[in-house]
Write a protein that holds these residues in place. Structure first.
Motif, PDB file in Angstrom:
ATOM      1  N   ASP A 211       0.885  -1.271   0.021  1.00  0.00           N
ATOM      2  CA  ASP A 211       0.068  -0.067  -0.208  1.00  0.00           C
ATOM      3  C   ASP A 211       1.097   1.301   0.053  1.00  0.00           C
ATOM      4  O   ASP A 211       1.958   1.113   0.224  1.00  0.00           O
ATOM      5  N   GLY A 212       0.414   2.311  -0.104  1.00  0.00           N
ATOM      6  CA  GLY A 212       1.217   3.702  -0.285  1.00  0.00           C
ATOM      7  C   GLY A 212       0.356   4.979  -0.091  1.00  0.00           C
ATOM      8  O   GLY A 212      -0.763   5.080   0.084  1.00  0.00           O
ATOM      9  N   VAL A 213       0.956   5.734   0.263  1.00  0.00           N
ATOM     10  CA  VAL A 213       0.674   7.262   0.315  1.00  0.00           C
ATOM     11  C   VAL A 213       1.341   8.074  -0.588  1.00  0.00           C
ATOM     12  O   VAL A 213       2.661   7.936  -0.645  1.00  0.00           O
ATOM     13  N   ALA A 214       0.653   8.824  -1.610  1.00  0.00           N
ATOM     14  CA  ALA A 214       1.349   9.764  -2.623  1.00  0.00           C
ATOM     15  C   ALA A 214       0.908  10.945  -2.606  1.00  0.00           C
ATOM     16  O   ALA A 214      -0.394  11.191  -2.159  1.00  0.00           O
ATOM     17  N   VAL A 215       1.653  12.154  -3.161  1.00  0.00           N
ATOM     18  CA  VAL A 215       1.294  13.317  -3.307  1.00  0.00           C
ATOM     19  C   VAL A 215       1.520  13.832  -4.557  1.00  0.00           C
ATOM     20  O   VAL A 215       2.387  13.322  -5.258  1.00  0.00           O
ATOM     21  N   ALA A 216       0.959  14.732  -4.860  1.00  0.00           N
ATOM     22  CA  ALA A 216       1.040  15.337  -6.489  1.00  0.00           C
ATOM     23  C   ALA A 216       2.092  16.096  -6.338  1.00  0.00           C
ATOM     24  O   ALA A 216       2.563  16.956  -5.286  1.00  0.00           O
ATOM     25  N   VAL A 227       5.123  11.564  -5.972  1.00  0.00           N
ATOM     26  CA  VAL A 227       6.091  11.099  -5.020  1.00  0.00           C
ATOM     27  C   VAL A 227       5.335  10.147  -3.819  1.00  0.00           C
ATOM     28  O   VAL A 227       4.332  10.631  -3.391  1.00  0.00           O
ATOM     29  N   SER A 228       5.798   9.039  -3.789  1.00  0.00           N
ATOM     30  CA  SER A 228       4.823   8.096  -2.903  1.00  0.00           C
ATOM     31  C   SER A 228       6.066   7.241  -2.034  1.00  0.00           C
ATOM     32  O   SER A 228       7.139   7.083  -2.304  1.00  0.00           O
ATOM     33  N   VAL A 229       5.425   7.096  -0.776  1.00  0.00           N
ATOM     34  CA  VAL A 229       6.183   6.055   0.055  1.00  0.00           C
ATOM     35  C   VAL A 229       5.094   4.768  -0.021  1.00  0.00           C
ATOM     36  O   VAL A 229       3.978   4.930   0.225  1.00  0.00           O
ATOM     37  N   VAL A 230       5.863   3.794  -0.056  1.00  0.00           N
ATOM     38  CA  VAL A 230       5.251   2.369   0.031  1.00  0.00           C
ATOM     39  C   VAL A 230       5.665   1.563   1.087  1.00  0.00           C
ATOM     40  O   VAL A 230       6.755   1.562   1.298  1.00  0.00           O
TER      41      VAL A 230
END
Length: 258
Positions: A211-216, A227-230
């Motif tokens: 899963d991840g969190v991403a920003v534009a 940019v995302s952290v997974v």
């Protein structure tokens, strides 16, 4: 070829000229002209403006720009055409980097704070490419270094990039998805407005792998990358709010430095 008495090279009547002239191709010239104009006009150009500047009929350009948008060489927003992600991807393959706000140093800073795989993603056509990474996980390192195409609808970074699509292109993409992505499409649509407002996709839980969190990453008023952290589902879910705050804090620094 042979030499005469003065050692001057002579050619037979059937030999090729020393410097053959390359013939121009009208369609190639038009495509090249469209791409150059799109690159020079950061606010984009309408089809009418392209036709006027290229002195070409609208009817002949419509099919070309549609094809260039579909292939990722142009982006269309509000009926204005801008340079798309495909030229950027080709530059990466050639060893050049074009996203101005986020380089490898910025990814390293996020990785150091999050302790998770950190990825820089762009959209080309209808796919996501991880174009840089900070990761100790071989899988993501491989995907980034080999520029492997990923699904827009099945990645957190893909959701952020989709949210930046022009409405017509977004509906076209969503309508083309196979039946097995019906649930992902509905979940994306339920969060679309929030992603568009915040530029954040937080733990959508759309992959069985991670899963991840991403920003534009927004430049010139549009989303050019994500940019995302997974990581593992449990860790991303438990740290969701922390990771959103971390990524948005880093994004503010990128925007201030730009």
């Amino acid at each position: 070829m042979w030499f005469n008495g003065s050692m001057t090279p002579e050619r037979s009547a059937h030999s090729e000229p020393a410097n053959p002239v390359r013939k121009r191709h009208r369609m190639v010239d038009r495509v090249a002209g469209i791409l150059e104009l799109a690159a020079r006009n950061h606010d984009g150009l309408t089809l009418t403006e392209l036709a006027r500047l290229l002195d070409a009929p609208l009817s002949s350009l419509q099919g070309l720009v549609n094809g260039l948008v579909a292939a990722g060489y142009l982006d269309e927003h509000d009926r204005r055409y801008r340079l798309g992600g495909a030229p950027y991807l080709l530059n990466l393959m050639a060893g050049r980097h074009l996203v101005t706000q986020v380089g490898h140093q910025e990814l390293e800073a996020v990785h150091a704070d999050a302790g998770l795989t950190t990825l820089l993603s762009v959209v080309v056509g209808q796919g996501v490419f991880y174009v840089d990474s900070c990761s100790s996980t071989p899988r993501y390192d491989y995907l980034a270094k080999n520029l492997v195409r990923r699904s827009l609808i099945r990645t957190s970074s893909g959701w952020v990039l989709l949210a930046g699509f022009a409405r017509r292109d977004l509906w076209s993409y969503l309508g083309s998805l196979p039946a097995e992505d019906d649930a992902n499409r509905e979940r994306f649509l339920n969060t679309l407005e929030t992603i568009q407002e915040t530029g954040v996709c937080a733990a959508p839980h759309i992959s069985d792998v991670a899963d991840g969190v991403a920003v534009a990453v927004r430049e010139g008023g549009r989303t050019v990358a994500a940019v995302s952290v997974v990581g593992p589902h449990e860790e991303i879910h438990s740290r969701r709010d922390e990771l959103v705050d971390l990524l948005t804090s880093h994004r503010r620094r990128w925007e201030q430095a730009d």
